[in-house]
Design an enzyme around this catalytic site. Sequence first.
Site, mmCIF file in Angstrom:
data_model
loop_
_atom_site.group_PDB
_atom_site.id
_atom_site.type_symbol
_atom_site.label_atom_id
_atom_site.label_comp_id
_atom_site.label_asym_id
_atom_site.label_seq_id
_atom_site.Cartn_x
_atom_site.Cartn_y
_atom_site.Cartn_z
ATOM 1 N N LYS A 198 1.088 -0.920 0.059
ATOM 2 C CA LYS A 198 0.106 0.124 -0.202
ATOM 3 C C LYS A 198 0.923 1.240 0.152
ATOM 4 O O LYS A 198 2.280 0.903 0.411
ATOM 5 C CB LYS A 198 -0.697 -0.208 1.373
ATOM 6 C CG LYS A 198 -2.192 0.841 1.340
ATOM 7 C CD LYS A 198 -3.221 0.282 0.582
ATOM 8 C CE LYS A 198 -4.486 1.029 0.132
ATOM 9 N NZ LYS A 198 -5.022 0.026 0.189
HETATM 10 P P1 NAD Z 1 -13.046 7.523 -2.665
HETATM 11 O O1 NAD Z 1 -12.544 8.422 -2.334
HETATM 12 O O2 NAD Z 1 -14.155 7.121 -3.524
HETATM 13 O O3 NAD Z 1 -14.670 8.317 -1.670
HETATM 14 C C1 NAD Z 1 -14.369 8.250 0.425
HETATM 15 C C2 NAD Z 1 -15.608 8.161 0.236
HETATM 16 O O4 NAD Z 1 -15.791 8.819 1.805
HETATM 17 C C3 NAD Z 1 -16.351 10.208 -0.049
HETATM 18 O O5 NAD Z 1 -17.657 9.642 -0.597
HETATM 19 C C4 NAD Z 1 -15.642 10.768 0.584
HETATM 20 O O6 NAD Z 1 -16.788 11.849 1.062
HETATM 21 C C5 NAD Z 1 -16.690 10.469 1.905
HETATM 22 N N1 NAD Z 1 -15.598 9.639 3.645
HETATM 23 C C6 NAD Z 1 -14.040 10.797 3.568
HETATM 24 N N2 NAD Z 1 -13.860 11.016 4.910
HETATM 25 C C7 NAD Z 1 -15.031 10.528 5.172
HETATM 26 C C8 NAD Z 1 -15.588 10.625 6.044
HETATM 27 N N3 NAD Z 1 -14.543 11.336 7.731
HETATM 28 N N4 NAD Z 1 -16.624 10.913 7.337
HETATM 29 C C9 NAD Z 1 -17.690 9.833 6.420
HETATM 30 N N5 NAD Z 1 -17.279 10.248 4.468
HETATM 31 C C10 NAD Z 1 -16.311 9.970 4.852
HETATM 32 O O7 NAD Z 1 -12.800 5.936 -1.673
HETATM 33 P P2 NAD Z 1 -12.949 4.194 -2.105
HETATM 34 O O8 NAD Z 1 -12.419 4.061 -3.523
HETATM 35 O O9 NAD Z 1 -14.177 4.261 -2.299
HETATM 36 O O10 NAD Z 1 -12.769 4.091 -0.579
HETATM 37 C C11 NAD Z 1 -13.568 3.600 -0.051
HETATM 38 C C12 NAD Z 1 -12.925 2.777 1.259
HETATM 39 O O11 NAD Z 1 -13.220 1.720 -0.069
HETATM 40 C C13 NAD Z 1 -11.741 2.683 1.487
HETATM 41 O O12 NAD Z 1 -11.358 2.198 3.104
HETATM 42 C C14 NAD Z 1 -10.488 2.496 0.414
HETATM 43 O O13 NAD Z 1 -9.446 1.973 1.390
HETATM 44 C C15 NAD Z 1 -11.709 1.447 0.549
HETATM 45 N N6 NAD Z 1 -10.993 0.321 -0.592
HETATM 46 C C16 NAD Z 1 -11.663 0.639 -1.916
HETATM 47 C C17 NAD Z 1 -11.332 0.142 -3.154
HETATM 48 C C18 NAD Z 1 -11.490 0.748 -4.265
HETATM 49 O O14 NAD Z 1 -11.386 -0.074 -5.427
HETATM 50 N N7 NAD Z 1 -11.423 2.228 -5.272
HETATM 51 C C19 NAD Z 1 -10.582 -1.331 -3.070
HETATM 52 C C20 NAD Z 1 -10.909 -1.527 -1.291
HETATM 53 C C21 NAD Z 1 -11.548 -1.487 -0.362
#
Ligand code: NAD
Length: 424
Positions: free
Chosen positions: A113
Amino acid sequence: MSNLSYANAEYGPWKTFLEQVDRVAPYLSEDLSKYVDTLKRPKRALIVDVPIIMDDGTIRHFEGYRVQHNLSRGPGKGGIRYHPDVEINEVMALSAWMTIKTAVVNLPFGGAKGGIRVDPRTLSPRELERLTRRYTSEISHIIGPQKDIPAPDVGTNANVMGWIMDTYSSGQGHTVTGVVTGKPVHLGGSLGRVKATGRGVFITGYEIAKKIGLSLDGAKVSVQGFGNVGSEAANLFSEYKSKIVCIQDHTGTIFNADGIDLEGLHAHVAATQGVLGFAGAKQIDNEDFWDVETDIIIPAALEGQITIERAKRLKAKMILEGANGPTYPEADDILVGRDIVVVPDVICNAGGVTVSYFEWVQDMSSFFWTEDEINERLDKLMIQAVADVWNCAADNKCTMRTAAYILACERILRARKERGIYPG
Ligand code: NAD
């Protein structure tokens, strides 16, 4: 406890990960358990200074990281996060969860990561590009299609992956599409990658809902995070006639007991960059998100959200961990006591890394599949993996999280054992 000097193991997500490993240790066979300390330290952790010239001519320094937690089963795999809270403790934990995740779904990868402590919303597009290119050049000696393959995470996207691919390729003297996944499709990206994580959250939720007798038709769903993962998961639950009653993002929390109109909300978010102010729902306090009457909660934002206190009061029957590390170990115990099923992150959100694997395979062979082929392969692999985790939990009378760790740790530690300890 870890003896690492560069990250305090007494707090934060890394502490959560160490506790999760301690919980699985008693289930491991004797010949493998002696290798378990392998998991309690990353193989390699790089901290880099990322200086950039801002648009106004000043110079700013950012701190960047790339951690390769474990490479026993193949190249490192894991996203790159741009967020103001990024620090080494968090990146170590996120890399370790990738090790477990790639092993649970049996992909031939290790776990890695990266991230930069920055609020990307405060940078101009040119500043963001400079930041990404300088960071890439600083970590370029440890990444590569056979070494470690980054992908998007919070605060990064396909454009950022395109810049990483271009910068790395410039250093190599030829185009290396396989150095990152989650790229734009015309740069060697895979169809279906953008929606893959949310799709995987839905598939695992659908499978486990059947097992616990929860009908999705009319089920109430609350989602924290309306980004890549949360929004696609919400779309699919809505397609299956669930009601999305509550959504929280970084701007606030909105609620509508009759179900939020997602099409309208997507348009609102595209225009305003957040869910707050959407006319089709009322605003509630952020903390009240955890009191909403709901059947399913999908944390899909950041880690450390389900605390002991929230676990005691939340109303759901099932929690689908779209985010990485949203639940503290002590909160896990409370949820078990309350008969609330937790589908853990390492299987629930594994759809993204699975299609990343498909993207890497396609890049390596320069032969690309249709979106239907991708989704079919993804669905099949996720359904099998979540069934394996469910059955392992039943066999060992443990939670799905411990079961996922049992399956993963056996694969990782067997690889460690069979490779041997050099120089012997
Ligand atoms: P993203 O940046 O697309 O979206 C993140 C979302 O979280 C946004 O809507 C943002 O407004 C919200 N957010 C941020 N801080 C916040 C807070 N304090 N309280 C409430 N909401 C908040 O990110 P993503 O890619 O959707 O990732 C979200 C989670 O999923 C992370 O934990 C990431 O590690 C995990 N994840 C993502 C992927 C992927 O393929 N993108 C894969 C596996 C896991």
